[in-house]
Design a protein around this motif. Structure first.
Motif, PDB file in Angstrom:
ATOM      1  N   ALA A  52      15.709  43.972  29.173  1.00 53.07           N
ATOM      2  CA  ALA A  52      15.347  44.777  28.001  1.00 53.07           C
ATOM      3  C   ALA A  52      16.613  45.388  27.414  1.00 53.07           C
ATOM      4  O   ALA A  52      16.909  46.567  27.596  1.00 53.07           O
ATOM      5  CB  ALA A  52      14.346  45.857  28.400  1.00 53.07           C
ATOM      6  N   ASP A  53      17.359  44.584  26.699  1.00 54.99           N
ATOM      7  CA  ASP A  53      18.658  45.005  26.173  1.00 54.99           C
ATOM      8  C   ASP A  53      18.615  45.370  24.695  1.00 54.99           C
ATOM      9  O   ASP A  53      19.652  45.494  24.041  1.00 54.99           O
ATOM     10  CB  ASP A  53      19.693  43.900  26.394  1.00 54.99           C
ATOM     11  N   PHE A  86       9.170  49.361  18.673  1.00 52.49           N
ATOM     12  CA  PHE A  86       8.597  48.907  19.935  1.00 52.49           C
ATOM     13  C   PHE A  86       9.707  48.456  20.872  1.00 52.49           C
ATOM     14  O   PHE A  86      10.798  48.098  20.440  1.00 52.49           O
ATOM     15  CB  PHE A  86       7.581  47.774  19.720  1.00 52.49           C
ATOM     16  N   ALA A  87       9.424  48.529  22.157  1.00 51.51           N
ATOM     17  CA  ALA A  87      10.310  48.099  23.253  1.00 51.51           C
ATOM     18  C   ALA A  87      11.399  49.106  23.581  1.00 51.51           C
ATOM     19  O   ALA A  87      12.228  48.845  24.454  1.00 51.51           O
ATOM     20  CB  ALA A  87      10.943  46.726  22.975  1.00 51.51           C
ATOM     21  N   GLU A  88      11.414  50.292  22.949  1.00 53.68           N
ATOM     22  CA  GLU A  88      12.445  51.268  23.283  1.00 53.68           C
ATOM     23  C   GLU A  88      12.271  51.827  24.691  1.00 53.68           C
ATOM     24  O   GLU A  88      13.264  52.089  25.392  1.00 53.68           O
ATOM     25  CB  GLU A  88      12.490  52.412  22.261  1.00 53.68           C
ATOM     26  N   ALA A  89      11.035  52.016  25.141  1.00 51.92           N
ATOM     27  CA  ALA A  89      10.815  52.538  26.490  1.00 51.92           C
ATOM     28  C   ALA A  89      11.362  51.573  27.537  1.00 51.92           C
ATOM     29  O   ALA A  89      11.967  51.988  28.526  1.00 51.92           O
ATOM     30  CB  ALA A  89       9.325  52.796  26.718  1.00 51.92           C
ATOM     31  N   ALA A  90      11.155  50.275  27.305  1.00 57.48           N
ATOM     32  CA  ALA A  90      11.674  49.270  28.238  1.00 57.48           C
ATOM     33  C   ALA A  90      13.189  49.291  28.277  1.00 57.48           C
ATOM     34  O   ALA A  90      13.801  49.116  29.337  1.00 57.48           O
ATOM     35  CB  ALA A  90      11.159  47.891  27.845  1.00 57.48           C
ATOM     36  N   LEU A  95      14.160  48.131  33.210  1.00 57.64           N
ATOM     37  CA  LEU A  95      13.434  47.352  34.211  1.00 57.64           C
ATOM     38  C   LEU A  95      12.973  46.009  33.670  1.00 57.64           C
ATOM     39  O   LEU A  95      12.222  45.299  34.331  1.00 57.64           O
ATOM     40  CB  LEU A  95      12.223  48.150  34.721  1.00 57.64           C
ATOM     41  N   GLY A  96      13.415  45.657  32.483  1.00 56.39           N
ATOM     42  CA  GLY A  96      12.996  44.395  31.888  1.00 56.39           C
ATOM     43  C   GLY A  96      11.784  44.594  30.997  1.00 56.39           C
ATOM     44  O   GLY A  96      11.056  45.575  31.118  1.00 56.39           O
TER      45      GLY A  96
END
Length: 254
Positions: A52-53, A86-90, A95-96
């Motif tokens: 999750a970069d 979206f995907a900012e928490a990841a 943790l991917g």
């Protein structure tokens, strides 16, 4: 300010709860290095388990997050549109990606990379505190969204969604559904058959649907029916419902 970003893109970024209330200079620090790109429908953004970069802001269009069952069926987790991230928490927990992401309808996205975004937060403690406050605001929004999904009957959820698409506060309106009805049903927490029943119920207040075009006889009456006079409707655009891809949704219905 990053000159690669258009004024429209910056306006969309300002609608994102994560960036709410940030000063111009602060926003410039965070958007520097962000990449704006267009995607066709069906384009895969990332798969579950990949590093999750990065995270995304939707400038236009729709993106779905989903899981795949062992038999290959999709289970939709979320649906995002203009003014949402979206995907900012990841990216923060490193943790991917926990789910897959794909473009549901042709979209323009802004990608923020961890290599730039996280060091910027580390160097600016005040900025990091501001981001934490904004994340708290996002949580409150999600709680309110959950309340609406669990407490409102399906026809009220659909009515509120349609109201959020209408360009006027009252009078007649014709709007185009911004994505597939199955995706909208998932967004509103209902099954496809429930979506059809809810749309049929809205005929009582002068709403009709021809393919993906919805005709509303009186927007004000539909708003009253949706019981959204005191709270903002459950819209595709948290904080900016009336600015959603207006050109796309106001194309003449055929």
């Amino acid at each position: 300010m990053n000159k690669t970003l258009s004024r429209e893109a910056l306006q969309a970024v300002r609608q994102v709860p994560l960036f709410a209330g940030l000063e111009d200079e602060t926003l410039a620090l965070l958007t520097d290095g962000a990449v704006e790109r267009s995607y066709r429908r069906g384009a895969l953004l990332f798969r579950k388990g990949e590093p999750a970069d990065r995270f995304y802001v939707v400038l236009d269009g729709w993106v779905k997050l989903f899981r795949e069952s062992p038999d290959g069926n999709e289970c939709m987790v979320g649906l995002f549109t203009r003014g949402e991230s979206f995907a900012e928490a990841a990216m923060f927990d490193r943790l991917g990606f926990p789910v897959n992401a794909a473009v549901a309808e042709e979209a323009r996205l802004l990608a923020f990379t961890a290599d730039h975004f996280l060091p910027t937060l580390e160097r600016n403690h005040g900025l990091a505190l501001n981001m934490l406050a904004n994340l708290s605001g996002m949580l409150r929004y999600l709680v309110r969204q959950l309340d609406q999904l669990t407490l409102q009957p399906t026809y009220q959820r659909l009515a509120a969604f349609i109201v959020s698409l209408c360009p006027a506060e009252e009078g007649p309106a014709s709007v185009r559904l911004p994505c597939d009805k199955l995706l909208i049903a998932g967004r509103l927490g209902m099954k496809p058959e429930s979506f059809s029943r809810a749309m049929a119920r809205l005929r009582e207040v002068g709403v009709s649907c021809e393919r993906n075009c919805v005709h509303v006889e009186n927007v004000a009456e539909l708003r009253r029916f949706a019981n959204t006079t005191e709270e903002a409707p459950l819209s595709p655009l948290p904080g900016a419902a009336q600015n959603t891809s207006r050109a796309a949704m106001l194309r003449p219905c055929r």
